[in-house]
Design an enzyme around this catalytic site. Structure first.
Site, PDB file in Angstrom:
ATOM      1  N   GLU A  83       8.871   2.578  14.161  1.00 41.85           N
ATOM      2  CA  GLU A  83       9.394   2.820  13.498  1.00 41.85           C
ATOM      3  C   GLU A  83       9.025   4.085  13.975  1.00 41.85           C
ATOM      4  O   GLU A  83       8.141   4.849  14.419  1.00 41.85           O
ATOM      5  CB  GLU A  83       8.288   2.880  12.620  1.00 41.85           C
ATOM      6  CG  GLU A  83       8.608   1.100  11.646  1.00 41.85           C
ATOM      7  CD  GLU A  83       8.594   0.952  10.862  1.00 41.85           C
ATOM      8  OE1 GLU A  83       7.601   1.121   9.936  1.00 41.85           O
ATOM      9  OE2 GLU A  83       9.363  -0.440  10.118  1.00 41.85           O
ATOM     10  N   CYS A 103      -3.224   1.421   6.768  1.00 42.39           N
ATOM     11  CA  CYS A 103      -3.119   0.710   7.638  1.00 42.39           C
ATOM     12  C   CYS A 103      -3.940   1.602   8.696  1.00 42.39           C
ATOM     13  O   CYS A 103      -4.482   1.132  10.073  1.00 42.39           O
ATOM     14  CB  CYS A 103      -2.014   0.312   8.447  1.00 42.39           C
ATOM     15  SG  CYS A 103      -0.675   1.732   8.479  1.00 42.39           S
ATOM     16  N   GLU A 134       5.063  -4.157  11.285  1.00 43.33           N
ATOM     17  CA  GLU A 134       3.709  -3.086  11.820  1.00 43.33           C
ATOM     18  C   GLU A 134       2.667  -3.789  10.947  1.00 43.33           C
ATOM     19  O   GLU A 134       2.725  -3.942   9.937  1.00 43.33           O
ATOM     20  CB  GLU A 134       4.590  -2.178  10.924  1.00 43.33           C
ATOM     21  CG  GLU A 134       6.309  -1.098  11.488  1.00 43.33           C
ATOM     22  CD  GLU A 134       5.535  -0.275  13.021  1.00 43.33           C
ATOM     23  OE1 GLU A 134       4.585   0.484  13.213  1.00 43.33           O
ATOM     24  OE2 GLU A 134       5.819  -0.127  13.298  1.00 43.33           O
ATOM     25  N   ASN A 150       0.642  -1.657  -0.087  1.00 41.23           N
ATOM     26  CA  ASN A 150       0.248  -0.243   0.081  1.00 41.23           C
ATOM     27  C   ASN A 150       1.051   1.294  -0.230  1.00 41.23           C
ATOM     28  O   ASN A 150       0.724   1.819  -0.428  1.00 41.23           O
ATOM     29  CB  ASN A 150      -1.280  -0.264   1.238  1.00 41.23           C
ATOM     30  CG  ASN A 150      -0.332  -0.442   2.517  1.00 41.23           C
ATOM     31  OD1 ASN A 150       0.499  -0.125   2.608  1.00 41.23           O
ATOM     32  ND2 ASN A 150      -1.332   0.509   3.856  1.00 41.23           N
TER      33      ASN A 150
HETATM   34  P1  NDP Z   1       0.298  -9.086   3.399  1.00 37.96           P
HETATM   35  O1  NDP Z   1       1.328  -9.244   4.652  1.00 37.96           O
HETATM   36  O2  NDP Z   1       0.074  -9.946   2.864  1.00 37.96           O
HETATM   37  O3  NDP Z   1       2.684  -8.910   3.146  1.00 37.96           O
HETATM   38  C1  NDP Z   1       3.136  -8.128   3.581  1.00 37.96           C
HETATM   39  C2  NDP Z   1       4.562  -8.066   2.896  1.00 37.96           C
HETATM   40  O4  NDP Z   1       5.103  -9.263   3.528  1.00 37.96           O
HETATM   41  C3  NDP Z   1       4.557  -8.440   1.447  1.00 37.96           C
HETATM   42  O5  NDP Z   1       5.742  -8.247   1.001  1.00 37.96           O
HETATM   43  C4  NDP Z   1       4.696 -10.055   1.397  1.00 37.96           C
HETATM   44  O6  NDP Z   1       5.016 -10.449   0.181  1.00 37.96           O
HETATM   45  C5  NDP Z   1       5.539  -9.922   2.517  1.00 37.96           C
HETATM   46  N1  NDP Z   1       4.669 -12.040   2.845  1.00 37.96           N
HETATM   47  C6  NDP Z   1       3.676 -12.408   2.793  1.00 37.96           C
HETATM   48  N2  NDP Z   1       3.695 -13.713   3.474  1.00 37.96           N
HETATM   49  C7  NDP Z   1       4.895 -14.246   3.694  1.00 37.96           C
HETATM   50  C8  NDP Z   1       5.703 -14.534   4.901  1.00 37.96           C
HETATM   51  N3  NDP Z   1       5.211 -15.918   5.324  1.00 37.96           N
HETATM   52  N4  NDP Z   1       7.119 -14.555   5.731  1.00 37.96           N
HETATM   53  C9  NDP Z   1       7.699 -13.437   5.075  1.00 37.96           C
HETATM   54  N5  NDP Z   1       6.698 -12.052   3.849  1.00 37.96           N
HETATM   55  C10 NDP Z   1       5.907 -12.158   3.820  1.00 37.96           C
HETATM   56  O7  NDP Z   1      -0.239  -7.938   3.624  1.00 37.96           O
HETATM   57  P2  NDP Z   1      -0.569  -6.398   2.737  1.00 37.96           P
HETATM   58  O8  NDP Z   1       0.618  -6.315   2.110  1.00 37.96           O
HETATM   59  O9  NDP Z   1      -1.276  -6.910   2.104  1.00 37.96           O
HETATM   60  O10 NDP Z   1      -0.461  -5.561   3.658  1.00 37.96           O
HETATM   61  C11 NDP Z   1      -1.420  -4.646   4.077  1.00 37.96           C
HETATM   62  C12 NDP Z   1      -1.410  -4.889   5.613  1.00 37.96           C
HETATM   63  O11 NDP Z   1      -0.180  -4.303   5.867  1.00 37.96           O
HETATM   64  C13 NDP Z   1      -2.696  -4.898   6.247  1.00 37.96           C
HETATM   65  O12 NDP Z   1      -3.225  -5.449   7.725  1.00 37.96           O
HETATM   66  C14 NDP Z   1      -2.120  -2.876   6.999  1.00 37.96           C
HETATM   67  O13 NDP Z   1      -3.037  -2.353   7.681  1.00 37.96           O
HETATM   68  C15 NDP Z   1      -0.625  -3.000   6.985  1.00 37.96           C
HETATM   69  N6  NDP Z   1       0.063  -2.027   7.395  1.00 37.96           N
HETATM   70  C16 NDP Z   1       0.718  -1.785   8.253  1.00 37.96           C
HETATM   71  C17 NDP Z   1       1.425  -0.381   8.614  1.00 37.96           C
HETATM   72  C18 NDP Z   1       1.663   0.223   9.582  1.00 37.96           C
HETATM   73  O14 NDP Z   1       2.703   0.897   9.589  1.00 37.96           O
HETATM   74  N7  NDP Z   1       1.368  -0.684  10.973  1.00 37.96           N
HETATM   75  C19 NDP Z   1       1.171   0.405   7.056  1.00 37.96           C
HETATM   76  C20 NDP Z   1       1.004  -0.251   6.324  1.00 37.96           C
HETATM   77  C21 NDP Z   1       0.448  -1.692   6.186  1.00 37.96           C
HETATM   78  P3  NDP Z   1       3.935 -10.344  -1.317  1.00 37.96           P
HETATM   79  O15 NDP Z   1       3.163  -9.219  -1.066  1.00 37.96           O
HETATM   80  O16 NDP Z   1       4.998 -10.111  -2.284  1.00 37.96           O
HETATM   81  O17 NDP Z   1       3.384 -11.701  -1.281  1.00 37.96           O
END
Ligand code: NDP
Length: 493
Positions: A464, A286, A252, A154
């Site tokens: 962070e 998020c 996060e 995002n």
């Molecule tokens: P995901 O959890 O699907 O993915 C996050 C990252 O982790 C991606 O790079 C993904 O790779 C990778 N990933 C997925 N599965 C694994 C695993 N088993 N082991 C290691 N890495 C993995 O989240 P989204 O990308 O869908 O992001 C949305 C989420 O992020 C929401 O819940 C949002 O609230 C949260 N978020 C939190 C923030 C904060 O500051 N607290 C800020 C922004 C977002 P790939 O996509 O390539 O599969």
């Protein structure tokens, strides 16, 4: 080998050693192919971690005086600032953001590098008074080692640089894994970093799906710290991997963020900001203000005006200056959000705006969804409890201050929240009681690199930004020196 060279390992662009099939990166606004990139194998991850390990152990970055590292970070900030237009354009195409949103993300990235360049130097350690003139006792900081930085789709550039800047400032080397959905701004960032001439092995990049590449990375024994931004499910797996290897970890994760509106607040300002809170980047934020909690006296009027304003939001391609909201990141994600909407209706939430795909011809090939407002919601509904991560806001009703606080804290998340009122003592009292990592008063969404960001509860671990954001990437060492050693006579001679 596919001939594509999109991995960055040991100061060089390389392809996947296993020659895995490449992946197409799609424009979420129209489904067109923006790029084709290679996918890393477990062997590539291993090479990247080894490169970062060698880079760490040879001390070229980790042993560089903090001030010099700071200068490099300032140089990077300037390079990013000079490339603002290009970076925003890439981010807008890849993540579906408006150019305005993407430009703000680049500004955030620049600020992160500038901020961490300065504080690493200012906070270099401290002397401790041991109560004995013969003892010199000091606290100092060391980098943790090799860090895995995993970012979300995002805010690809922003979530990455909030990790990269402090990790580098503290002297770590890193392996980056962006989301496979939106890797393009990260690829551009790595290209730009070459201009800063960092020692080989300091920053490494692998691409590919989280389930394979992310898993290989977090489970790699050469990783000392994992910094992850993403959803709870993947976050849990990351934490399990960290536990197995006793690795440091920051998470996060998501949020279900309350936005409390008291009746005495300026009505139109509150409605306007409620829209921004919920629908910026189509709610794929998020900290989106996805749970409105509105006081009785203005509830009906508020819902009517919110629905009217939501209905008039202009959807479109992020690069069109008229666009106010872009598409959702992927077709699967839109379907997921639609499932939440169907369930909300079945649970009795009253749909007052959106809930459907737009009708305009030019939006048909993109992942668009109309900004959606549900009124008459309550805590029994999944739509109020679960993170939707799309353009959906729910409205709950309250009458007393105690009730507002109770509702706002009644979530397993705790990332962010806001309170709106013209009564200064009321907003102060309410803010003091909110169990969320960031609380905005009469505002929504601003972040500061100087202020810690992160969540309570299931919103994550660690912080962070701010000083704590740097400390996550440092080990603390106490050196105790006795300048007049003498036999201790503990045991008899
Ligand atoms: P995901 O959890 O699907 O993915 C996050 C990252 O982790 C991606 O790079 C993904 O790779 C990778 N990933 C997925 N599965 C694994 C695993 N088993 N082991 C290691 N890495 C993995 O989240 P989204 O990308 O869908 O992001 C949305 C989420 O992020 C929401 O819940 C949002 O609230 C949260 N978020 C939190 C923030 C904060 O500051 N607290 C800020 C922004 C977002 P790939 O996509 O390539 O599969």
């Amino acid at each position: 080998m596919t001939g594509l060279k999109n991995l960055y390992i040991d100061g060089r662009w390389s392809g996947s050693v296993a020659g895995l099939p490449p992946r197409q990166v799609l424009n979420p606004a129209d489904g067109s192919v923006l790029a084709t990139v290679c996918v890393a194998s477990a062997d590539d991850v291993d090479l990247a971690v080894r490169s970062a390990r060698t880079g760490f152990d040879n001390g070229q970055w980790s042993g560089m005086p903090v001030r010099e590292r700071g200068n490099k970070l300032r140089e990077i900030a300037q390079i990013l600032a000079d490339n603002r237009v290009n970076l925003s354009h890439i981010e807008s195409l890849d993540a579906g953001k408006t150019l305005k949103e993407a430009g703000m993300d680049v500004d955030d990235a620049v600020s992160a590098f500038r901020y961490f360049a300065n504080i690493a130097d200012l906070d270099a350690g401290r002397m401790v008074d041991a109560g004995d003139p013969n003892i010199i006792s000091r606290i100092g900081y060391l980098p943790v080692g090799v860090c895995a930085l995993i970012s979300a789709w995002n805010f690809p550039l922003q979530t990455l640089t909030w990790k990269l800047a402090p990790a580098l400032a503290a002297g770590n080397t890193v392996v980056i894994k962006p989301s496979e959905v939106t890797p393009l701004s990260t690829l551009k960032l790595l290209e730009l970093l070459e201009q800063a001439d960092l020692p080989a092995g300091t920053v490494n990049l692998v691409l590919g799906p989280g389930a394979q590449v992310g898993t290989a990375l977090v489970q790699h024994p050469g990783i000392d710290l994992i910094s992850f931004t993403g959803g709870s499910e993947a976050g849990q797996k990351v934490m399990e991997a960290a536990a197995k290897g006793i690795k440091k970890v920051t998470l996060e994760l998501g949020g279900k963020n309350p936005n409390i509106i008291f009746a005495d607040t300026d009505f139109h300002t509150a409605v306007d900001n409620a829209l921004t809170a919920a629908f910026v980047h189509s709610g794929q934020v998020c900290s989106a203000g996805s749970r409105l909690i509105v006081q009785d006296q203005i509830y009906d009027r508020f819902v009517r005006e919110l629905a009217r304003r939501a209905d008039s939001i202009r959807l479109g391609h992020g690069q069109d200056p008229e666009t106010e909201c872009g598409p959702l990141a992927t077709a699967e994600h839109r379907e997921n959000v639609e499932r939440h909407i169907t369930q909300a209706i079945a649970d009795g939430a009253r749909l007052v705006a959106g809930g459907v795909r737009p009708g305009e011809e030019h939006l048909q090939s993109g992942n668009f969804l109309r900004p959606t407002v549900f009124a008459d919601c309550d805590r029994s509904m999944a739509i109020v409890r679960e993170e939707v991560f799309g353009p959906v806001v729910t409205v709950e009703r309250f009458s007393t201050e105690e009730e507002a606080v109770f509702l706002a804290n009644d979530t397993e998340y705790g990332l962010a929240g806001a309170v709106w009122s013209n009564d200064a003592s009321q907003v102060h009292r309410v803010a003091e009681q909110l169990r969320h990592g960031t609380v905005w008063i009469n505002d929504y969404h601003p972040y500061l690199p100087q202020a810690e960001w992160g969540g309570f509860g299931k919103s994550g671990l660690g912080r962070e930004n701010g000083l704590q954001g740097l400390n996550e990437y440092r080990e603390t060492r106490h050196i105790y020196q006795n300048i007049a050693p003498a036999p201790s006579r503990w045991f008899q001679d």
